[in-house]
Design an enzyme around this catalytic site. Structure first.
Site, PDB file in Angstrom:
ATOM      1  N   LYS A  15       7.083 -59.679  -1.849  1.00 49.77           N
ATOM      2  CA  LYS A  15       8.555 -59.819  -1.481  1.00 49.77           C
ATOM      3  C   LYS A  15       8.950 -58.968  -0.194  1.00 49.77           C
ATOM      4  CE  LYS A  15      10.325 -62.925  -4.376  1.00 49.77           C
ATOM      5  NZ  LYS A  15      10.699 -64.330  -3.800  1.00 49.77           N
TER       6      LYS A  15
ATOM      7  N   TYR B  34       4.144 -58.740  -6.803  1.00 50.14           N
ATOM      8  CA  TYR B  34       5.237 -59.354  -6.841  1.00 50.14           C
ATOM      9  C   TYR B  34       6.311 -58.434  -5.762  1.00 50.14           C
ATOM     10  CZ  TYR B  34      10.021 -61.311  -7.852  1.00 50.14           C
ATOM     11  OH  TYR B  34      11.177 -61.888  -7.700  1.00 50.14           O
TER      12      TYR B  34
ATOM     13  N   VAL C 286       3.637 -74.741  -1.631  1.00 51.71           N
ATOM     14  CA  VAL C 286       4.331 -74.354  -0.265  1.00 51.71           C
ATOM     15  C   VAL C 286       3.260 -73.308   0.446  1.00 51.71           C
ATOM     16  CG1 VAL C 286       5.515 -72.145  -1.320  1.00 51.71           C
ATOM     17  CG2 VAL C 286       6.613 -73.203   0.557  1.00 51.71           C
TER      18      VAL C 286
ATOM     19  N   THR D 263       5.374 -72.599 -12.527  1.00 51.67           N
ATOM     20  CA  THR D 263       6.359 -72.056 -13.391  1.00 51.67           C
ATOM     21  C   THR D 263       7.522 -73.092 -13.565  1.00 51.67           C
ATOM     22  OG1 THR D 263       7.150 -70.554 -11.805  1.00 51.67           O
ATOM     23  CG2 THR D 263       5.537 -69.705 -13.416  1.00 51.67           C
TER      24      THR D 263
END
Ligand code: UDP
Length: 327
Positions: free
Chosen positions: A152, A148, A60, A38
């Site tokens: 998180k 999401y 990552v 993105t």
């Protein structure tokens, strides 16, 4: 004396690229890592000529290698808009879990300070309003936003694990809605949607009746809060956002007024689990960081408009169809 060195994952994204700029301005050597899912090279092109800036095209979630010492690792890589999570659910889960693990491992190995980009989504559809850091949240783990939100929340737990077990110096910022130049035109979030619709003369798509609230922070204010947090002693999460709360209808009207557009407002179905209210309580940021936002909504929207006008103009010149993602 050599320059301090920072790694910023997601450095070619909206927030990441602004952070790269800020750390360069503060005299850091910056390693910007991005897999460009993105992120966009156009966001960092202007930094490329500087000898203190290095781009690493890397995911990552794979083993990461960065040469030499590091003073800080800022983990900002993640899809970050509700339509991104729908399109990229597995990448979203992986970057929040495996990516956070890799970034923490690197910080540990390099004896670097680590800062996690967390989110107001940790509070879910909140039952406490405004949201204070000690609120544990109301998240649906199996809803469309769960990929999401839970990634998180896991990332926060992993960060505290490395802090408590390995003694890594860690920081956690819970980021509330943020806007500014370099948001992707078609990332589906309220501001890019409304601004590009107003500039193209299309109807603004308000989801539901528009009575849900959000509190929008200009990107420079957010970056300043993050910079202060990194340099503070606070290991527990800190909310950074603008407490100026408004309904989405009010926000849509503000965009129409600013652009002088003749666009009307049309209503579409409210997405599943869309939080009804959201406002940061920033008492802690004020106390611990001496931080509060400075840019008013009017100023911030005006600065953002210049960027969106350029992007929409070049999209129209190149004959791209509205709604299609730009390269
Ligand atoms: N929203 C909207 N129209 C759009 C995009 C978003 O009404 O075209 C609403 C969305 O339903 C939510 C709010 O604007 O209530 C903020 O959405 P956004 O995707 O920007 O971020 P969120 O805070 O939901 O993560």
């Amino acid at each position: 004396m050599s320059k301090p060195r920072v790694l910023i994952t997601g450095g070619a994204g909206f927030l990441g690229s602004h952070l790269c700029e800020r750390f360069m301005a503060e005299g850091y050597e910056v390693y910007c890592m991005d897999n460009l899912v993105t992120g966009d090279m156009a966001n960092i092109d202007h930094l490329g000529g500087d000898p203190g800036f290095h781009f690493l095209h890397q995911d990552v979630t794979e083993y990461i290698h960065v040469p030499g010492e590091l003073d800080a690792v800022l983990h900002f890589a993640s899809p970050a808009s509700p339509i991104d999570y729908l399109e990229l659910p597995i990448q979203t889960l992986k970057v929040g879990s495996l990516g956070t693990h890799k970034a923490l491992g690197l910080a540990h190995a390099k004896k670097a300070r680590f800062l996690l980009a967390s989110t107001s989504e940790c509070y879910g559809d909140p039952l406490v309003h405004p949201q204070t850091e000690d609120y544990w949240g109301n998240v649906n783990p199996v809803g469309p936003r769960g990929v999401y939100d839970e990634a998180k929340r896991f990332a926060e737990a992993m960060t505290m694990g490395y802090h408590r077990y390995h003694g890594v110096e860690t920081r956690i910022v819970r980021i509330f809605n943020t806007y500014g130049p370099r948001m992707r035109l078609n990332d589906g979030r309220a501001l890019p949607a409304f601004m590009s619709q107003a500039l193209r003369g299309e109807d603004l798509t308000v989801f539901g009746d528009g009575s849900q609230t959000r509190s929008f922070c200009y990107v420079d204010d957010l970056v300043d809060g993050i910079y202060r947090l990194l340099n503070s002693d606070e290991a527990l999460p800190v909310n950074i956002g603008n407490p100026h709360e408004m309904t989405i209808m009010e926000f849509a009207r503000a965009v129409i007024e600013l652009t002088g557009s003749r666009s009307k407002i049309t209503h579409l179905e409210l997405p599943e689990d869309d939080p009804k209210v959201r406002q940061p309580d920033i008492t802690k940021a004020r106390r611990v960081l001496g931080w509060e936002p400075k840019v008013s909504l009017t100023d911030g929207l005006a600065r953002t408009l210049d960027y969106f006008r350029d992007r929409v103009d070049s999209e129209m010149r190149s004959g791209k169809v509205a709604g299609q993602e730009q390269a």
